[in-house]
Design a protein around this motif. Structure first.
Motif, PDB file in Angstrom:
ATOM      1  N   ARG A 118      41.595  15.908 -43.773  1.00  0.00           N
ATOM      2  CA  ARG A 118      41.929  15.096 -42.607  1.00  0.00           C
ATOM      3  C   ARG A 118      40.719  15.060 -41.685  1.00  0.00           C
ATOM      4  O   ARG A 118      39.995  16.035 -41.563  1.00  0.00           O
ATOM      5  N   LYS A 135      45.320   6.319 -38.651  1.00  0.00           N
ATOM      6  CA  LYS A 135      44.074   5.648 -39.034  1.00  0.00           C
ATOM      7  C   LYS A 135      42.870   6.491 -38.633  1.00  0.00           C
ATOM      8  O   LYS A 135      41.909   6.619 -39.384  1.00  0.00           O
ATOM      9  N   ARG A 139      42.503   9.272 -41.028  1.00  0.00           N
ATOM     10  CA  ARG A 139      42.355   8.798 -42.409  1.00  0.00           C
ATOM     11  C   ARG A 139      43.485   9.292 -43.310  1.00  0.00           C
ATOM     12  O   ARG A 139      43.271   9.754 -44.427  1.00  0.00           O
ATOM     13  N   ILE A 141      34.367   6.307 -42.351  1.00  0.00           N
ATOM     14  CA  ILE A 141      34.714   7.384 -43.271  1.00  0.00           C
ATOM     15  C   ILE A 141      33.423   8.063 -43.737  1.00  0.00           C
ATOM     16  O   ILE A 141      32.480   7.395 -44.129  1.00  0.00           O
TER      17      ILE A 141
END
Length: 112
Positions: A12, A60, A63, A105
């Motif tokens: 996470r 969001k 992720r 990301i």
């Protein structure tokens, strides 16, 4: 032999390392019980309850799916409630997380 069942947990995204990693009750003699709050649970509380993001926005940011975020947040609420009601020390540590201040990301998560 340590065999793990099911899918491995994804890391996470946590954007803030907590300034304080332990809360202890006052007025309780001896060593109180401990409740562990994982870093992703701390992040879920920060995003949803402190900042006020919707679960969709917070998921969001971390992720994860909204359903996973909801499960993490529910576990965090239960841990905090348990610590407050029973007078236990609340420790923030551990979990499956990567600290990232970026919005995109990270290229690759570390392997454990």
């Amino acid at each position: 032999m340590n065999t793990r069942r099911g899918r491995p947990k994804k890391y996470r995204i946590v954007k803030l390392d907590p300034k304080i990693s332990q809360f202890s009750p006052r007025g309780r003699p001896g060593r109180p019980d401990e409740v562990e709050l994982a870093m992703e649970e701390f992040e879920a509380l920060r995003l949803a309850d402190y900042i006020g993001l919707s679960q969709k926005e917070a998921a969001k940011s971390m992720r994860v799916s909204q359903q996973t975020f909801s499960r993490i947040l529910k576990k965090a609420h239960k841990g905090i409630a348990n610590g407050l009601i029973s007078g236990a020390t609340i420790k923030i540590q551990g979990g499956q997380y990567v600290i990232s201040s970026r919005d995109e990301i990270p290229p690759k998560f570390p392997k454990i």
